[in-house]
Motif scaffolding. Structure first.
Motif, PDB file in Angstrom:
ATOM      1  N   LEU A  70       0.824  -1.209   0.000  1.00  0.00           N
ATOM      2  CA  LEU A  70       0.000   0.000   0.000  1.00  0.00           C
ATOM      3  C   LEU A  70       0.859   1.261   0.000  1.00  0.00           C
ATOM      4  O   LEU A  70       0.529   2.260  -0.645  1.00  0.00           O
ATOM      5  CB  LEU A  70      -0.930  -0.014   1.216  1.00  0.00           C
ATOM      6  N   ILE A  71       1.967   1.227   0.736  1.00  0.00           N
ATOM      7  CA  ILE A  71       2.874   2.384   0.782  1.00  0.00           C
ATOM      8  C   ILE A  71       3.542   2.596  -0.576  1.00  0.00           C
ATOM      9  O   ILE A  71       3.682   3.739  -1.040  1.00  0.00           O
ATOM     10  CB  ILE A  71       3.933   2.188   1.891  1.00  0.00           C
ATOM     11  N   GLU A  72       3.931   1.516  -1.222  1.00  0.00           N
ATOM     12  CA  GLU A  72       4.556   1.631  -2.538  1.00  0.00           C
ATOM     13  C   GLU A  72       3.625   2.277  -3.550  1.00  0.00           C
ATOM     14  O   GLU A  72       4.075   2.942  -4.494  1.00  0.00           O
ATOM     15  CB  GLU A  72       4.980   0.243  -3.033  1.00  0.00           C
ATOM     16  N   PHE A  83       7.102  12.245   9.237  1.00  0.00           N
ATOM     17  CA  PHE A  83       7.484  11.602  10.489  1.00  0.00           C
ATOM     18  C   PHE A  83       7.024  10.159  10.406  1.00  0.00           C
ATOM     19  O   PHE A  83       5.872   9.880  10.050  1.00  0.00           O
ATOM     20  CB  PHE A  83       6.819  12.309  11.676  1.00  0.00           C
ATOM     21  N   VAL A  84       7.918   9.217  10.728  1.00  0.00           N
ATOM     22  CA  VAL A  84       7.591   7.796  10.624  1.00  0.00           C
ATOM     23  C   VAL A  84       7.723   7.139  11.998  1.00  0.00           C
ATOM     24  O   VAL A  84       8.561   7.524  12.804  1.00  0.00           O
ATOM     25  CB  VAL A  84       8.507   7.084   9.611  1.00  0.00           C
ATOM     26  N   LEU A 104       9.316   6.838   1.893  1.00  0.00           N
ATOM     27  CA  LEU A 104       8.780   8.187   1.730  1.00  0.00           C
ATOM     28  C   LEU A 104       9.773   9.121   1.045  1.00  0.00           C
ATOM     29  O   LEU A 104       9.365  10.043   0.341  1.00  0.00           O
ATOM     30  CB  LEU A 104       8.352   8.750   3.086  1.00  0.00           C
ATOM     31  N   ILE A 105      11.038   8.896   1.246  1.00  0.00           N
ATOM     32  CA  ILE A 105      12.033   9.672   0.489  1.00  0.00           C
ATOM     33  C   ILE A 105      11.845   9.417  -1.004  1.00  0.00           C
ATOM     34  O   ILE A 105      11.957  10.322  -1.833  1.00  0.00           O
ATOM     35  CB  ILE A 105      13.460   9.319   0.945  1.00  0.00           C
ATOM     36  N   LYS A 107       9.145   9.041  -2.373  1.00  0.00           N
ATOM     37  CA  LYS A 107       7.960   9.807  -2.779  1.00  0.00           C
ATOM     38  C   LYS A 107       8.230  11.312  -2.779  1.00  0.00           C
ATOM     39  O   LYS A 107       7.312  12.103  -2.977  1.00  0.00           O
ATOM     40  CB  LYS A 107       6.785   9.506  -1.832  1.00  0.00           C
ATOM     41  N   GLY A 108       9.474  11.702  -2.508  1.00  0.00           N
ATOM     42  CA  GLY A 108       9.820  13.114  -2.517  1.00  0.00           C
ATOM     43  C   GLY A 108       9.699  13.815  -1.182  1.00  0.00           C
ATOM     44  O   GLY A 108       9.792  15.039  -1.113  1.00  0.00           O
ATOM     45  N   CYS A 109       9.510  13.060  -0.105  1.00  0.00           N
ATOM     46  CA  CYS A 109       9.340  13.660   1.223  1.00  0.00           C
ATOM     47  C   CYS A 109      10.692  13.943   1.883  1.00  0.00           C
ATOM     48  O   CYS A 109      11.700  13.308   1.568  1.00  0.00           O
ATOM     49  CB  CYS A 109       8.526  12.736   2.125  1.00  0.00           C
ATOM     50  N   THR A 110      10.669  14.869   2.837  1.00  0.00           N
ATOM     51  CA  THR A 110      11.819  15.159   3.690  1.00  0.00           C
ATOM     52  C   THR A 110      11.541  14.566   5.065  1.00  0.00           C
ATOM     53  O   THR A 110      10.538  14.912   5.696  1.00  0.00           O
ATOM     54  CB  THR A 110      12.051  16.665   3.819  1.00  0.00           C
ATOM     55  N   ILE A 111      12.393  13.674   5.541  1.00  0.00           N
ATOM     56  CA  ILE A 111      12.176  13.009   6.818  1.00  0.00           C
ATOM     57  C   ILE A 111      12.634  13.934   7.945  1.00  0.00           C
ATOM     58  O   ILE A 111      13.786  14.361   7.981  1.00  0.00           O
ATOM     59  CB  ILE A 111      12.924  11.675   6.892  1.00  0.00           C
TER      60      ILE A 111
END
Length: 283
Positions: A70-72, A83-84, A104-105, A107-111
């Motif tokens: 689902l995350i993929e 935030f994970v 998530l990275i 997906k373009g996110c900043t952790i």
């Protein structure tokens, strides 16, 4: 400010923390939405969030197989902070926050933060009470008030920094520290797959005499491992089953079960490998 909270939960532990994150953001007047991953429809969610909170339980030392799929399939969220967190029964955790961050990275996110949080282990003693509801060693009473307050403070602190445009990413190396230490645990992680680790846990049994054919088990199975063998009988595909045992919990007639003594035996054995299995935050 806009937040999207996504979680995957079988026993309810991760759901409770996701709801806590939701309340923490609402208290700062954020526009926050919360979804179970299986219920999240990207076509019906056109918003681009400022913050994504993503949480999953640890299953077989890994992200649950159904949750990973689902995350993929999530769309890109370029520029969003993330935030994970993972929940686990005070046993083996192994890098799940780090693995979520990598997803998530992509997906373009900043952790901007992560956590591993002890919660009651879902294995059941003789099929009744959860091991985590009976023994402190397996998460009884967790997360306690102190952990809950810390979790809320971390979420609110991240939100405040985003509001002030003062947010900074954390290095993935920091999230790698959120793992179980110990030679045997590390060896098992690198030398076996989660499917191979599932082999030690018992299969699910179906009692056709008790089955009411309500199909709740079929609807609850994210792996698609349960189907109809006939009008009055279900069939379980053992090759697809992820052994999360959620179908047992939703069955109202007690037609599904497993060898819980075997499950608890292996959970106790694996607990002996755990080092550093405790609640930790990075933010």
């Amino acid at each position: 400010m806009k937040a999207l909270i996504l979680y995957y939960s079988c026993s309810g532990n991760t759901r409770l923390l996701a709801q806590q994150a939701h309340e923490a953001l609402l208290s700062r007047q954020w526009n926050a939405d919360i979804f179970h991953l299986r219920d999240f429809n990207t076509d019906r969610y056109p918003h681009h969030p400022d913050l994504i909170v993503l949480g999953v339980p640890v299953q077989y030392w890994d992200i649950p197989n159904s949750a990973r799929h689902l995350i993929e399939n999530l769309p890109p969220y370029n520029g969003a902070s993330a935030f994970v967190f993972s929940t686990f029964g005070n046993c083996v955790i192994n890098r799940v926050p780090y693995l979520l961050a990598k997803e998530l990275i992509g997906k373009g996110c900043t952790i901007v933060g992560g956590a591993q949080i002890v919660a009651p282990h879902a294995a059941k003693v003789d099929g009744r009470q959860r091991l985590g509801d009976l023994e402190t060693a397996f998460g009884k009473g967790q997360p306690d008030d102190d952990v809950s307050m810390q979790f809320t403070a971390v979420i609110q602190g991240i939100a405040e920094k985003i509001e002030m445009k003062n947010i900074a990413r954390i290095e993935l190396a920091e999230l790698k520290k959120l793992h179980t230490r110990g030679m045997l645990a590390s060896l098992m992680e690198y030398c076996t797959s989660n499917r191979e680790r599932m082999w030690f846990m018992p299969h699910i049994d179906h009692d056709a005499a008790k089955c009411k054919n309500c199909r709740q088990c079929i609807e609850s199975c994210d792996a698609g491992a349960i189907g109809c063998a006939s009008e009055k009988e279900i069939a379980i595909d053992k090759s697809r089953c992820n052994k999360c045992y959620r179908c047992i919990d939703v069955c109202p007639s007690g037609a599904l079960g497993t060898n819980w003594k075997q499950a608890v035996f292996w959970v106790r054995a694996i607990r002996l490998l755990a080092r550093g299995a405790e609640t930790k935050f990075v933010a």
